[in-house]
Design an enzyme around this catalytic site. Structure first.
Site, PDB file in Angstrom:
ATOM      1  N   LYS A  24      74.432 -49.631 -39.598  1.00 50.82           N
ATOM      2  CA  LYS A  24      74.901 -48.800 -38.483  1.00 50.82           C
ATOM      3  C   LYS A  24      76.414 -48.927 -38.340  1.00 50.82           C
ATOM      4  O   LYS A  24      76.934 -49.947 -37.906  1.00 50.82           O
ATOM      5  CB  LYS A  24      74.248 -49.201 -37.155  1.00 50.82           C
ATOM      6  CG  LYS A  24      74.478 -48.110 -36.116  1.00 50.82           C
ATOM      7  CD  LYS A  24      74.417 -48.592 -34.697  1.00 50.82           C
ATOM      8  CE  LYS A  24      75.734 -48.973 -34.100  1.00 50.82           C
ATOM      9  NZ  LYS A  24      76.785 -47.943 -34.103  1.00 50.82           N
ATOM     10  N   GLY A  39      81.858 -57.540 -34.466  1.00 49.69           N
ATOM     11  CA  GLY A  39      82.345 -56.764 -33.324  1.00 49.69           C
ATOM     12  C   GLY A  39      82.849 -57.683 -32.241  1.00 49.69           C
ATOM     13  O   GLY A  39      83.239 -58.826 -32.498  1.00 49.69           O
ATOM     14  N   THR A  92      83.164 -60.120 -29.001  1.00 48.14           N
ATOM     15  CA  THR A  92      82.438 -61.336 -28.598  1.00 48.14           C
ATOM     16  C   THR A  92      81.415 -61.035 -27.501  1.00 48.14           C
ATOM     17  O   THR A  92      80.292 -61.544 -27.528  1.00 48.14           O
ATOM     18  CB  THR A  92      83.429 -62.431 -28.161  1.00 48.14           C
ATOM     19  OG1 THR A  92      84.152 -62.843 -29.329  1.00 48.14           O
ATOM     20  CG2 THR A  92      82.725 -63.648 -27.579  1.00 48.14           C
ATOM     21  N   GLY A  97      78.469 -59.522 -29.056  1.00 46.53           N
ATOM     22  CA  GLY A  97      77.773 -60.561 -29.818  1.00 46.53           C
ATOM     23  C   GLY A  97      76.863 -61.398 -28.923  1.00 46.53           C
ATOM     24  O   GLY A  97      75.723 -61.711 -29.285  1.00 46.53           O
ATOM     25  N   GLU A 137      80.098 -62.208 -36.448  1.00 45.46           N
ATOM     26  CA  GLU A 137      81.531 -62.309 -36.738  1.00 45.46           C
ATOM     27  C   GLU A 137      82.231 -61.637 -35.570  1.00 45.46           C
ATOM     28  O   GLU A 137      82.186 -60.411 -35.443  1.00 45.46           O
ATOM     29  CB  GLU A 137      81.880 -61.568 -38.040  1.00 45.46           C
ATOM     30  CG  GLU A 137      81.221 -62.129 -39.275  1.00 45.46           C
ATOM     31  CD  GLU A 137      81.820 -63.443 -39.717  1.00 45.46           C
ATOM     32  OE1 GLU A 137      82.826 -63.893 -39.143  1.00 45.46           O
ATOM     33  OE2 GLU A 137      81.254 -64.041 -40.646  1.00 45.46           O
ATOM     34  N   CYS A 187      90.477 -58.701 -36.915  1.00 43.48           N
ATOM     35  CA  CYS A 187      89.897 -59.778 -36.104  1.00 43.48           C
ATOM     36  C   CYS A 187      90.666 -61.080 -36.301  1.00 43.48           C
ATOM     37  O   CYS A 187      90.797 -61.861 -35.371  1.00 43.48           O
ATOM     38  CB  CYS A 187      88.435 -59.945 -36.440  1.00 43.48           C
ATOM     39  SG  CYS A 187      88.147 -59.915 -38.188  1.00 43.48           S
ATOM     40  N   GLU A 223      91.773 -61.292 -26.476  1.00 44.14           N
ATOM     41  CA  GLU A 223      92.025 -60.516 -27.682  1.00 44.14           C
ATOM     42  C   GLU A 223      92.422 -59.086 -27.300  1.00 44.14           C
ATOM     43  O   GLU A 223      91.712 -58.417 -26.571  1.00 44.14           O
ATOM     44  CB  GLU A 223      90.766 -60.475 -28.550  1.00 44.14           C
ATOM     45  CG  GLU A 223      90.974 -59.699 -29.825  1.00 44.14           C
ATOM     46  CD  GLU A 223      89.751 -59.700 -30.713  1.00 44.14           C
ATOM     47  OE1 GLU A 223      88.664 -59.358 -30.231  1.00 44.14           O
ATOM     48  OE2 GLU A 223      89.889 -60.066 -31.894  1.00 44.14           O
TER      49      GLU A 223
HETATM   50  P1  NAD Z   1      81.884 -53.513 -30.451  1.00 42.48           P
HETATM   51  O1  NAD Z   1      81.243 -54.827 -30.240  1.00 42.48           O
HETATM   52  O2  NAD Z   1      82.005 -52.622 -29.283  1.00 42.48           O
HETATM   53  O3  NAD Z   1      81.125 -52.640 -31.548  1.00 42.48           O
HETATM   54  C1  NAD Z   1      80.766 -53.151 -32.807  1.00 42.48           C
HETATM   55  C2  NAD Z   1      79.508 -52.478 -33.266  1.00 42.48           C
HETATM   56  O4  NAD Z   1      78.439 -52.857 -32.404  1.00 42.48           O
HETATM   57  C3  NAD Z   1      79.533 -50.944 -33.222  1.00 42.48           C
HETATM   58  O5  NAD Z   1      78.811 -50.436 -34.317  1.00 42.48           O
HETATM   59  C4  NAD Z   1      78.822 -50.642 -31.937  1.00 42.48           C
HETATM   60  O6  NAD Z   1      78.257 -49.353 -31.924  1.00 42.48           O
HETATM   61  C5  NAD Z   1      77.767 -51.719 -31.910  1.00 42.48           C
HETATM   62  N1  NAD Z   1      77.220 -52.039 -30.600  1.00 42.48           N
HETATM   63  C6  NAD Z   1      77.798 -51.878 -29.379  1.00 42.48           C
HETATM   64  N2  NAD Z   1      76.948 -52.278 -28.409  1.00 42.48           N
HETATM   65  C7  NAD Z   1      75.808 -52.698 -29.019  1.00 42.48           C
HETATM   66  C8  NAD Z   1      74.573 -53.239 -28.565  1.00 42.48           C
HETATM   67  N3  NAD Z   1      74.298 -53.398 -27.271  1.00 42.48           N
HETATM   68  N4  NAD Z   1      73.639 -53.583 -29.481  1.00 42.48           N
HETATM   69  C9  NAD Z   1      73.889 -53.437 -30.789  1.00 42.48           C
HETATM   70  N5  NAD Z   1      75.023 -52.916 -31.277  1.00 42.48           N
HETATM   71  C10 NAD Z   1      75.990 -52.561 -30.417  1.00 42.48           C
HETATM   72  O7  NAD Z   1      83.251 -53.842 -31.123  1.00 42.48           O
HETATM   73  P2  NAD Z   1      84.351 -52.811 -31.591  1.00 42.48           P
HETATM   74  O8  NAD Z   1      85.028 -52.324 -30.354  1.00 42.48           O
HETATM   75  O9  NAD Z   1      83.749 -51.804 -32.494  1.00 42.48           O
HETATM   76  O10 NAD Z   1      85.314 -53.740 -32.503  1.00 42.48           O
HETATM   77  C11 NAD Z   1      86.343 -54.479 -31.964  1.00 42.48           C
HETATM   78  C12 NAD Z   1      85.971 -55.954 -31.837  1.00 42.48           C
HETATM   79  O11 NAD Z   1      85.372 -56.435 -33.042  1.00 42.48           O
HETATM   80  C13 NAD Z   1      87.137 -56.854 -31.628  1.00 42.48           C
HETATM   81  O12 NAD Z   1      86.857 -57.758 -30.595  1.00 42.48           O
HETATM   82  C14 NAD Z   1      87.313 -57.610 -32.938  1.00 42.48           C
HETATM   83  O13 NAD Z   1      87.887 -58.858 -32.880  1.00 42.48           O
HETATM   84  C15 NAD Z   1      85.942 -57.693 -33.425  1.00 42.48           C
HETATM   85  N6  NAD Z   1      85.939 -57.787 -34.892  1.00 42.48           N
HETATM   86  C16 NAD Z   1      85.607 -58.987 -35.458  1.00 42.48           C
HETATM   87  C17 NAD Z   1      85.602 -59.135 -36.829  1.00 42.48           C
HETATM   88  C18 NAD Z   1      85.212 -60.411 -37.482  1.00 42.48           C
HETATM   89  O14 NAD Z   1      85.011 -60.440 -38.672  1.00 42.48           O
HETATM   90  N7  NAD Z   1      85.095 -61.498 -36.767  1.00 42.48           N
HETATM   91  C19 NAD Z   1      85.937 -58.046 -37.629  1.00 42.48           C
HETATM   92  C20 NAD Z   1      86.271 -56.853 -37.020  1.00 42.48           C
HETATM   93  C21 NAD Z   1      86.266 -56.744 -35.644  1.00 42.48           C
END
Ligand code: NAD
Length: 460
Positions: free
Chosen positions: A154, A207, A209, A212, A229, A263, A363
């Site tokens: 996804k 995504g 924290t 997560g 992650e 990230c 962040e």
């Molecule tokens: P996000 O958590 O909003 O979204 C990430 C993914 O999760 C998307 O596909 C989103 O549709 C999905 N998602 C959202 N809510 C969900 C739920 N309730 N259940 C399941 N899936 C869900 O994050 P973002 O805004 O897309 O990305 C930015 C964040 O990601 C930043 O905080 C960044 O640090 C982190 N990030 C971390 C890494 C790493 O490797 N540690 C890499 C890239 C980004």
């Protein structure tokens, strides 16, 4: 769902907004594939298919790199020469692992033959963010398939295009139906349905924290395997004995590569008080020279922020930093590239940041650097570790002993010494503390896509 080009604000595509019923269909297809030819396929043949996907990705690189830039806003030189080539490399690396996942024989006191097998987990849902849409998907898809799992991918709702192109490519090389399923839609519906589905065995998530934590809670009911992650607020520590010109470059690349939507970005610059002023001045001078441009122009180094929402978030943090008394020494504003359109942001540097300020703790996920001073190595370590995150860290020094001492004390999953933001598919990556758990890349990632079975044969 509309897909917006953040550099032009134009809608460039529409993709399906999947529902929970589509998730059911994907899970059925995935489980059927697991029970079908894929489940019986010799490991070496799985490896060949992964290798063929890498070759096809390389053949289609211009088209797929362009798509990555169009929906994400990153410069084409980053998509074409870094992200998509690395995605192919990840597929090749794990292609080589497919037939090397063996167990061991275990000496036991009874008269028995005891051995272990590494078996796949089953159906893996890979949920990825928008900053490196294809590369972060490959970090999950490649080891999962190499180990014999099937995958439901996804992509983030903002950046679904390269995942869909990859699904197409997998079909082209003959991956059996149901082995890789790509499903587009909102996190709250599709993502949530994946996390709750009893037919899914593992969630591999990258995504925010807070997302997560929510996933961890939701996955508890079906006791899924999860790897997370998550975010970071990584310290980049500069000692006065460093090669300061190299450190200035490292500090700049550490925060401004990928528009800071990385990230592991070195968003906290920790500088020794004795060199702080001259050092920050040089970093600010480099930041001011970075001018945003059309992401499709091969000379552009700074692209568009990925979405309006993300740009607003970055600007909000700039206001908070000013309000809390940090000194703005470069950037700080939205900018444009002469078209009056697009979500562009100036590279931004704040000096006089104190550890308790919001921009030192949260962040931002954008091109904003917070410079904080320290007195000696132990204070640098304490300040570096004073964070709920622990993803990455940088150390700049010519003193070998100090480099290893500080590296051993930092609470981070990855420590760079005299470099920053470099990755290799062989070098594992992942967080300490609230930056998550599990590892991606390298041999260790495979542990998180397999389960160990012990077989005991009585020989008495
Ligand atoms: P996000 O958590 O909003 O979204 C990430 C993914 O999760 C998307 O596909 C989103 O549709 C999905 N998602 C959202 N809510 C969900 C739920 N309730 N259940 C399941 N899936 C869900 O994050 P973002 O805004 O897309 O990305 C930015 C964040 O990601 C930043 O905080 C960044 O640090 C982190 N990030 C971390 C890494 C790493 O490797 N540690 C890499 C890239 C980004």
């Amino acid at each position: 769902m509309p897909v917006v080009n953040p550099a032009t604000e134009a809608v460039i595509a529409e993709v399906a907004a999947a529902t929970a019923a589509d998730v059911d269909a994907a899970v059925s297809a995935a489980r059927a594939a697991l029970a079908g030819p894929w489940g019986q396929m010799p490991a070496r043949e799985r490896g060949r298919l992964l290798w063929r996907m890498a070759e096809r990705l390389t053949e289609r690189i211009d088209e797929i790199a362009r798509l990555e830039t169009l929906h994400n806003g990153k410069p084409i030189r980053e998509s074409r020469h870094v992200e998509i080539p690395l995605s192919a490399e990840v597929l090749q690396y794990y292609a080589g692992w497919a037939d090397k996942l063996h167990g061991e024989t275990v000496p036991v006191s009874a008269n028995g033959l005891v051995y272990t097998r590494r078996e796949p987990l089953g159906v893996v849902a890979a949920i990825v963010p928008w900053n490196f849409p294809l590369l972060l998907a490959m970090w999950k898809v490649a080891p999962a398939l190499a180990a014999g799992n099937v995958v439901i991918l996804k992509p983030a709702s903002q950046t679904p295009l390269t995942a869909l192109a990859f699904g197409d490519l997998a079909t082209e090389v003959g991956l059996p139906p149901g082995v890789l399923n790509v499903i587009t839609g909102a996190g709250g519906t599709v993502g949530q349905a994946l996390v709750e589905h009893p037919g899914i065995d593992k969630i591999a998530f990258t995504g925010d924290t807070s997302t997560g934590k929510h996933i961890m809670r939701s996955a508890a009911d079906t006791l899924k395997h999860i790897t997370l992650e998550l975010g970071g607020k990584s310290p980049n520590i500069v000692f006065p004995d460093a090669d300061l010109d190299a450190a200035v470059r490292g500090a700049t690349v550490g925060i401004f590569y990928g528009k800071g939507e990385v990230c592991a970005a070195g968003s906290r610059l920790l500088v020794d008080a004795s060199i702080k002023d001259q050092f920050i001045e040089k970093v600010a001078a480099r930041a001011k020279k970075m001018v945003a441009g059309d992401p499709l122009d091969p000379n552009t180094r700074l692209g568009a922020i990925s979405s309006k929402a993300q740009l607003d978030r970055v600007l909000r943090y700039v206001d908070i930093a000013k309000g809390e008394g940090a000194t703005l020494v470069a950037g700080g504003s939205r900018t444009d590239i002469g078209t009056g359109k697009g979500y562009f942001m100036q590279p931004t540097v704040f000096a006089d940041v104190r550890p308790e300020m919001t921009i030192a703790r949260e962040e931002i996920f954008g091109p904003v650097l917070a410079a904080i001073e320290f007195g000696d190595a132990d204070e640098a370590i304490a300040r570096a570790n004073d964070s709920m995150y622990g993803l990455a860290a940088g150390i700049w020094t010519r003193d070998l002993k100090k480099a290893h001492y500080v590296a051993s004390k930092l609470q981070a999953g990855l420590v760079w010494v005299n470099t920053y933001n470099v990755y290799d598919v062989g070098a594992s990556f992942g967080g300490y503390k609230q930056s998550g758990f599990g590892r991606e890349l390298g041999q260790h990632a495979l542990d998180y896509y397999t389960q160990l079975k012990t077989v005991w044969v009585d020989l008495a």
